[in-house]
Design a protein around this motif. Structure first.
Motif, short mmCIF file in Angstrom:
data_model
loop_
_atom_site.label_atom_id
_atom_site.label_comp_id
_atom_site.label_asym_id
_atom_site.label_seq_id
_atom_site.Cartn_x
_atom_site.Cartn_y
_atom_site.Cartn_z
N ASP A 89 3.97 -0.23 -16.21
CA ASP A 89 4.44 1.14 -16.06
C ASP A 89 5.95 1.31 -16.21
O ASP A 89 6.43 2.44 -16.21
CB ASP A 89 4.00 1.68 -14.69
CG ASP A 89 2.49 1.64 -14.56
OD1 ASP A 89 1.83 2.49 -15.17
OD2 ASP A 89 1.98 0.74 -13.87
N VAL A 90 6.68 0.22 -16.32
CA VAL A 90 8.13 0.31 -16.55
C VAL A 90 8.48 -0.23 -17.92
O VAL A 90 9.08 0.47 -18.73
CB VAL A 90 8.92 -0.44 -15.45
CG1 VAL A 90 10.40 -0.51 -15.79
CG2 VAL A 90 8.71 0.21 -14.09
N THR A 147 0.86 -1.18 0.00
CA THR A 147 0.00 0.00 0.00
C THR A 147 0.90 1.23 0.00
O THR A 147 2.09 1.13 0.32
CB THR A 147 -0.90 0.05 1.25
OG1 THR A 147 -0.06 0.21 2.40
CG2 THR A 147 -1.75 -1.22 1.39
N PRO A 148 0.34 2.38 -0.32
CA PRO A 148 1.15 3.59 -0.21
C PRO A 148 1.70 3.80 1.19
O PRO A 148 2.78 4.35 1.37
CB PRO A 148 0.17 4.70 -0.60
CG PRO A 148 -0.80 4.02 -1.52
CD PRO A 148 -0.96 2.63 -0.95
N LEU A 159 -1.22 -5.71 -8.63
CA LEU A 159 -1.06 -4.26 -8.54
C LEU A 159 -2.04 -3.53 -9.45
O LEU A 159 -2.66 -2.55 -9.05
CB LEU A 159 0.38 -3.86 -8.86
CG LEU A 159 1.41 -4.32 -7.82
CD1 LEU A 159 2.83 -4.17 -8.37
CD2 LEU A 159 1.25 -3.55 -6.53
N LYS A 160 -2.18 -4.00 -10.67
CA LYS A 160 -3.11 -3.36 -11.61
C LYS A 160 -4.54 -3.41 -11.07
O LYS A 160 -5.27 -2.43 -11.16
CB LYS A 160 -3.03 -4.02 -12.98
CG LYS A 160 -3.87 -3.32 -14.03
CD LYS A 160 -3.52 -3.79 -15.41
CE LYS A 160 -4.30 -3.13 -16.49
NZ LYS A 160 -4.16 -1.70 -16.58
N ASN A 161 -4.92 -4.54 -10.49
CA ASN A 161 -6.26 -4.67 -9.92
C ASN A 161 -6.50 -3.68 -8.78
O ASN A 161 -7.64 -3.37 -8.45
CB ASN A 161 -6.50 -6.09 -9.43
CG ASN A 161 -6.64 -7.08 -10.56
OD1 ASN A 161 -6.79 -6.70 -11.73
ND2 ASN A 161 -6.56 -8.36 -10.24
N ARG A 162 -5.43 -3.22 -8.16
CA ARG A 162 -5.55 -2.27 -7.05
C ARG A 162 -5.16 -0.85 -7.48
O ARG A 162 -4.91 0.01 -6.65
CB ARG A 162 -4.70 -2.73 -5.87
CG ARG A 162 -5.23 -4.05 -5.29
CD ARG A 162 -4.51 -4.54 -4.05
NE ARG A 162 -3.11 -4.84 -4.27
CZ ARG A 162 -2.10 -4.20 -3.68
NH1 ARG A 162 -2.32 -3.24 -2.85
NH2 ARG A 162 -0.86 -4.55 -3.92
N ASP A 163 -5.10 -0.61 -8.80
CA ASP A 163 -4.76 0.70 -9.37
C ASP A 163 -3.43 1.24 -8.88
O ASP A 163 -3.27 2.44 -8.62
CB ASP A 163 -5.88 1.73 -9.08
CG ASP A 163 -7.15 1.40 -9.82
OD1 ASP A 163 -7.05 0.96 -10.98
OD2 ASP A 163 -8.24 1.56 -9.24
N MET A 164 -2.45 0.34 -8.77
CA MET A 164 -1.09 0.74 -8.39
C MET A 164 -0.16 0.42 -9.56
O MET A 164 -0.39 -0.53 -10.29
CB MET A 164 -0.67 0.02 -7.12
CG MET A 164 -1.53 0.43 -5.92
SD MET A 164 -1.05 -0.37 -4.40
CE MET A 164 0.46 0.51 -4.04
N PRO A 165 0.89 1.20 -9.75
CA PRO A 165 1.80 0.95 -10.87
C PRO A 165 2.59 -0.34 -10.69
O PRO A 165 2.82 -0.80 -9.57
CB PRO A 165 2.72 2.17 -10.86
CG PRO A 165 2.65 2.71 -9.49
CD PRO A 165 1.29 2.36 -8.95
#
Length: 166
Positions: free
Chosen positions: A144-145, A88-89, A133-139
């Motif tokens: 993203d790389v 998480t952030p 990560l994509k399912n949780r809207d995180m890069p």
């Protein structure tokens, strides 16, 4: 150039060898991951990274009949402070900075490998998450790389695919 490593590199049973490698310029003490710090990327440090990988690729190219793939450890875990699943952030507040720096590192590493002009040494980006990560809207490294860096190959550490929880 140690004898034990050279015996593996020269072993005729191995045609393709994948090496997880980190450079001394950005990971000098195996504790401080400077390659995940965006402010580390001064022109001098980028040059040092590129030179180290160029020298390594030139050395590896001396082993004829072999293909070498220079990779990293699980990129998503690296970006998310060692544990991307469930990150998480709050658990890794620097993940955006880590992601930005990681792209710079991959590009510097690839530039160094290509600088060697070797036809048997290639740059690899390893990712380890496809959906979580994509399912949780995180890069993630995959989304993203990889589209934004130079590399020759991509490697998937497939834990997520064999674990039904993800």
């Amino acid at each position: 150039q140690r004898a034990d490593f050279n015996s593996i590199l020269a072993n005729p049973q191995f045609n393709t060898i994948m090496i997880t490698a980190f450079d001394n310029a950005s990971f000098s003490n195996c504790g401080a991951k400077n390659y995940l710090n965006p402010s580390f990327y001064t022109p001098e440090n980028v040059r040092r990274i590129q030179q180290e990988y160029a020298d390594f690729a030139k050395y590896l190219s001396s082993f004829s009949g072999k293909t070498f793939l220079i990779s990293n450890w699980e990129g998503d875990n690296d970006i998310y402070c060692g544990a991307a699943y469930g990150a998480t952030p709050r658990s890794c507040p620097r993940y955006w900075q880590n992601l930005s720096a990681y792209k710079k590192w991959i590009n510097a590493r690839t530039a160094g490998i290509r600088q060697a002009k070797s036809n048997n040494v290639f740059s690899v980006v390893e990712f380890n998450i496809v959906r979580d990560l994509k399912n949780r809207d995180m890069p993630s490294v995959l989304y993203d790389v990889i589209p934004k860096v130079n590399a020759d190959y991509y490697s998937y550490s497939s834990y997520e695919s064999i674990n039904e929880l993800y």
